[in-house]
Enzyme design. Structure first.
Site, PDB file in Angstrom:
ATOM      1  N   LEU A  83       0.855  -1.205   0.000  1.00 50.60           N
ATOM      2  CA  LEU A  83       0.000   0.000   0.000  1.00 50.60           C
ATOM      3  C   LEU A  83       0.887   1.250   0.000  1.00 50.60           C
ATOM      4  O   LEU A  83       0.886   2.039   0.933  1.00 50.60           O
ATOM      5  CB  LEU A  83      -0.932  -0.017   1.220  1.00 50.60           C
ATOM      6  CG  LEU A  83      -2.166   0.876   1.105  1.00 50.60           C
ATOM      7  CD1 LEU A  83      -3.155   0.304   0.096  1.00 50.60           C
ATOM      8  CD2 LEU A  83      -2.850   1.041   2.463  1.00 50.60           C
ATOM      9  N   ARG A  95       6.201  -5.686 -10.835  1.00 56.07           N
ATOM     10  CA  ARG A  95       7.271  -6.290 -11.623  1.00 56.07           C
ATOM     11  C   ARG A  95       6.961  -7.778 -11.709  1.00 56.07           C
ATOM     12  O   ARG A  95       6.394  -8.344 -10.767  1.00 56.07           O
ATOM     13  CB  ARG A  95       8.645  -6.120 -10.924  1.00 56.07           C
ATOM     14  CG  ARG A  95       9.232  -4.717 -10.967  1.00 56.07           C
ATOM     15  CD  ARG A  95       9.708  -4.334 -12.358  1.00 56.07           C
ATOM     16  NE  ARG A  95      10.328  -3.026 -12.382  1.00 56.07           N
ATOM     17  CZ  ARG A  95       9.705  -1.896 -12.712  1.00 56.07           C
ATOM     18  NH1 ARG A  95       8.430  -1.902 -13.042  1.00 56.07           N
ATOM     19  NH2 ARG A  95      10.367  -0.740 -12.734  1.00 56.07           N
ATOM     20  N   GLU A 127      10.787  -9.594 -19.779  1.00 55.96           N
ATOM     21  CA  GLU A 127      10.087  -8.780 -20.794  1.00 55.96           C
ATOM     22  C   GLU A 127      11.075  -8.306 -21.857  1.00 55.96           C
ATOM     23  O   GLU A 127      12.216  -8.013 -21.526  1.00 55.96           O
ATOM     24  CB  GLU A 127       9.477  -7.534 -20.133  1.00 55.96           C
ATOM     25  CG  GLU A 127       8.421  -7.835 -19.129  1.00 55.96           C
ATOM     26  CD  GLU A 127       8.018  -6.569 -18.359  1.00 55.96           C
ATOM     27  OE1 GLU A 127       8.397  -5.446 -18.762  1.00 55.96           O
ATOM     28  OE2 GLU A 127       7.346  -6.709 -17.338  1.00 55.96           O
ATOM     29  N   HIS A 165       3.548  -3.996 -20.502  1.00 57.00           N
ATOM     30  CA  HIS A 165       4.163  -3.073 -19.535  1.00 57.00           C
ATOM     31  C   HIS A 165       3.893  -1.622 -19.941  1.00 57.00           C
ATOM     32  O   HIS A 165       4.821  -0.856 -20.202  1.00 57.00           O
ATOM     33  CB  HIS A 165       5.666  -3.329 -19.393  1.00 57.00           C
ATOM     34  CG  HIS A 165       6.234  -2.748 -18.124  1.00 57.00           C
ATOM     35  ND1 HIS A 165       7.307  -3.277 -17.472  1.00 57.00           N
ATOM     36  CD2 HIS A 165       5.871  -1.667 -17.378  1.00 57.00           C
ATOM     37  CE1 HIS A 165       7.588  -2.564 -16.389  1.00 57.00           C
ATOM     38  NE2 HIS A 165       6.723  -1.564 -16.317  1.00 57.00           N
TER      39      HIS A 165
HETATM   40  P1  NAP Z   1       6.129   2.820  -3.099  1.00 58.67           P
HETATM   41  O1  NAP Z   1       5.292   3.991  -2.797  1.00 58.67           O
HETATM   42  O2  NAP Z   1       7.544   2.808  -2.642  1.00 58.67           O
HETATM   43  O3  NAP Z   1       5.364   1.527  -2.527  1.00 58.67           O
HETATM   44  C1  NAP Z   1       5.948   0.281  -2.615  1.00 58.67           C
HETATM   45  C2  NAP Z   1       5.319  -0.741  -1.693  1.00 58.67           C
HETATM   46  O4  NAP Z   1       6.235  -1.850  -1.704  1.00 58.67           O
HETATM   47  C3  NAP Z   1       5.138  -0.294  -0.261  1.00 58.67           C
HETATM   48  O5  NAP Z   1       3.870  -0.693   0.174  1.00 58.67           O
HETATM   49  C4  NAP Z   1       6.228  -1.067   0.487  1.00 58.67           C
HETATM   50  O6  NAP Z   1       5.792  -1.589   1.702  1.00 58.67           O
HETATM   51  C5  NAP Z   1       6.463  -2.284  -0.371  1.00 58.67           C
HETATM   52  N1  NAP Z   1       7.824  -2.766  -0.185  1.00 58.67           N
HETATM   53  C6  NAP Z   1       8.978  -2.122  -0.455  1.00 58.67           C
HETATM   54  N2  NAP Z   1      10.035  -2.896  -0.124  1.00 58.67           N
HETATM   55  C7  NAP Z   1       9.520  -4.034   0.383  1.00 58.67           C
HETATM   56  C8  NAP Z   1      10.096  -5.233   0.910  1.00 58.67           C
HETATM   57  N3  NAP Z   1      11.430  -5.388   0.987  1.00 58.67           N
HETATM   58  N4  NAP Z   1       9.274  -6.204   1.360  1.00 58.67           N
HETATM   59  C9  NAP Z   1       7.953  -6.031   1.298  1.00 58.67           C
HETATM   60  N5  NAP Z   1       7.332  -4.935   0.806  1.00 58.67           N
HETATM   61  C10 NAP Z   1       8.125  -3.950   0.358  1.00 58.67           C
HETATM   62  O7  NAP Z   1       6.206   2.554  -4.663  1.00 58.67           O
HETATM   63  P2  NAP Z   1       5.151   3.003  -5.801  1.00 58.67           P
HETATM   64  O8  NAP Z   1       5.486   4.354  -6.280  1.00 58.67           O
HETATM   65  O9  NAP Z   1       3.773   2.720  -5.323  1.00 58.67           O
HETATM   66  O10 NAP Z   1       5.567   1.982  -6.972  1.00 58.67           O
HETATM   67  C11 NAP Z   1       5.462   0.587  -6.766  1.00 58.67           C
HETATM   68  C12 NAP Z   1       6.064  -0.172  -7.914  1.00 58.67           C
HETATM   69  O11 NAP Z   1       5.196  -0.171  -9.032  1.00 58.67           O
HETATM   70  C13 NAP Z   1       7.369   0.390  -8.486  1.00 58.67           C
HETATM   71  O12 NAP Z   1       8.484   0.070  -7.701  1.00 58.67           O
HETATM   72  C14 NAP Z   1       7.426  -0.250  -9.857  1.00 58.67           C
HETATM   73  O13 NAP Z   1       8.115  -1.473  -9.795  1.00 58.67           O
HETATM   74  C15 NAP Z   1       5.954  -0.500 -10.183  1.00 58.67           C
HETATM   75  N6  NAP Z   1       5.516   0.334 -11.315  1.00 58.67           N
HETATM   76  C16 NAP Z   1       5.043  -0.273 -12.433  1.00 58.67           C
HETATM   77  C17 NAP Z   1       4.612   0.494 -13.509  1.00 58.67           C
HETATM   78  C18 NAP Z   1       4.039  -0.124 -14.747  1.00 58.67           C
HETATM   79  O14 NAP Z   1       4.133   0.476 -15.809  1.00 58.67           O
HETATM   80  N7  NAP Z   1       3.411  -1.282 -14.646  1.00 58.67           N
HETATM   81  C19 NAP Z   1       4.719   1.887 -13.452  1.00 58.67           C
HETATM   82  C20 NAP Z   1       5.202   2.470 -12.287  1.00 58.67           C
HETATM   83  C21 NAP Z   1       5.590   1.681 -11.214  1.00 58.67           C
HETATM   84  P3  NAP Z   1       5.936  -0.840   3.112  1.00 58.67           P
HETATM   85  O15 NAP Z   1       4.769   0.080   3.152  1.00 58.67           O
HETATM   86  O16 NAP Z   1       5.883  -1.937   4.087  1.00 58.67           O
HETATM   87  O17 NAP Z   1       7.241  -0.081   3.065  1.00 58.67           O
END
Ligand code: NAP
Length: 315
Positions: free
Chosen positions: A154, A234, A263, A281
């Site tokens: 989240l 991912r 990918e 993606h």
């Molecule tokens: P974010 O705000 O940093 O949120 C990431 C979530 O991952 C947080 O809930 C965090 O949990 C959890 N997390 C991080 N490290 C962890 C670990 N070691 N073990 C368990 N949980 C962990 O990131 P965001 O901006 O929402 O982006 C999330 C991801 O979406 C990106 O990193 C990217 O890979 C992906 N993404 C994909 C696309 C696409 O085109 N499909 C585009 C953009 C991003 P905690 O709250 O417990 O810290």
């Protein structure tokens, strides 16, 4: 010696993006980290910043070829291709492009949920093929509004997905490493417990080694035969082998996937899985958002070169 402070790194940059970077700063280009070694040494020595795009690993051995490198500005919020530990050890800053893409990625997550639950891909084919006109029909769909969803991770994007699904009258559950302040959403300390409580499981974790197969075979099994998995994070965050097996055997109802291992040359078994909606993606892939990402990336480079604070540092 030509002063080329910027290295544009990654064949994934479009011509327009590359032109914008080259207008802002004198630059050299490499298609992938492996190609950096073949750049003229004199140019490499003047590189102070990298704009990076893509998924080819960028490690310390490449950073060591750029003796004046101060910042690696990633195009994207997920920077798992960049070895941040190696960068930090060399005093190199890493930046990413958070927040500007939340809306688009959340939109595509919800879009895939609806497309999967309402069988929109097969329905489109039915109409286009003339089979509908000839009297054929598809089985009834499953209702999404009012059902339950579990968000794995989240963070910024996970929250935007949950906010959207609240408007679909869904019962919202989530898992993160710690309980968050929410609008009464149900926290689960582990993913298996989360999966066993919901109809849809949406993965919005960061990628990288620490979250590899975070959504495990057991979690996939716990979702059950009416369950749908959506992944916008991912490919690495889910046990992909177990996911393919579950889709093939019908032990889950379906999936909406924007991300995969390896990918774009994904596991070809996905091609035959009719209950999965597959996307290339393209979560952040709108004109507006890609422009905002490019601007933020460039703003980080410009901040570094002018000696002001980075806008969105990672380390
Ligand atoms: P974010 O705000 O940093 O949120 C990431 C979530 O991952 C947080 O809930 C965090 O949990 C959890 N997390 C991080 N490290 C962890 C670990 N070691 N073990 C368990 N949980 C962990 O990131 P965001 O901006 O929402 O982006 C999330 C991801 O979406 C990106 O990193 C990217 O890979 C992906 N993404 C994909 C696309 C696409 O085109 N499909 C585009 C953009 C991003 P905690 O709250 O417990 O810290």
């Amino acid at each position: 010696m030509t002063d080329t402070p910027l290295l544009i790194l990654g064949a994934a940059f479009s011509d327009e993006e590359r032109a914008r970077l080259e207008t802002a700063h004198a630059a050299i280009f490499a298609g992938s980290p492996d190609e950096v070694a073949s750049l003229p040494e004199a140019s490499r020595a003047t590189v102070k910043a990298i704009t990076f795009k893509g998924h080819n690993p960028l490690n310390g051995d490449v950073m060591d070829l750029l003796l004046n490198l101060g910042v690696i500005a990633n195009y994207g919020v997920g920077y798992d291709a960049i070895n941040v530990e190696d960068a930090s050890a060399r005093g190199i800053k890493v930046t990413n492009t958070p927040d500007v893409l939340n809306d688009d990625v959340a939109d595509i997550a919800v879009g895939m949920m609806i497309a999967q639950s309402r069988n929109m891909v097969a329905a489109d084919a039915l109409v286009r093929s003339g089979k509908w006109a000839a009297g054929e029909s598809l089985p009834l769909n499953r209702k999404m509004s009012g059902s339950s969803v579990g968000i794995v991770g989240l963070g910024r994007i996970g929250r935007d997905i949950a906010d959207r699904l609240a408007a679909f009258k869904m019962d919202i559950h989530y898992h993160a490493r710690s309980e968050k302040e929410t609008q009464g959403w149900t926290y689960h300390a582990d993913v298996v417990s989360l999966a066993s409580a919901v109809d849809y499981l949406v993965i919005a974790l960061v990628g990288g080694k620490e979250t590899e197969k975070y959504v495990s075979r057991d979690a996939i099994a716990a979702l059950g035969p009416h369950g749908v998995i959506v992944n916008i994070s991912r490919g690495s965050t889910i046990d992909e082998e177990a996911l393919i097996e579950a889709l093939a055997n019908g032990t889950i109802a379906g999936a909406g996937l924007d991300v995969f291992n390896d990918e774009p040359k994904i596991d070809e078994r996905f091609y035959a899985l009719e209950t999965a909606v597959l996307q290339p993606h393209q979560g952040s892939g709108t004109v507006e958002t890609r422009r905002a990402m490019a601007e933020l990336q460039l703003a980080n480079v410009s901040a570094h070169l002018s000696g002001t604070d980075l806008l969105t540092p990672v380390n």
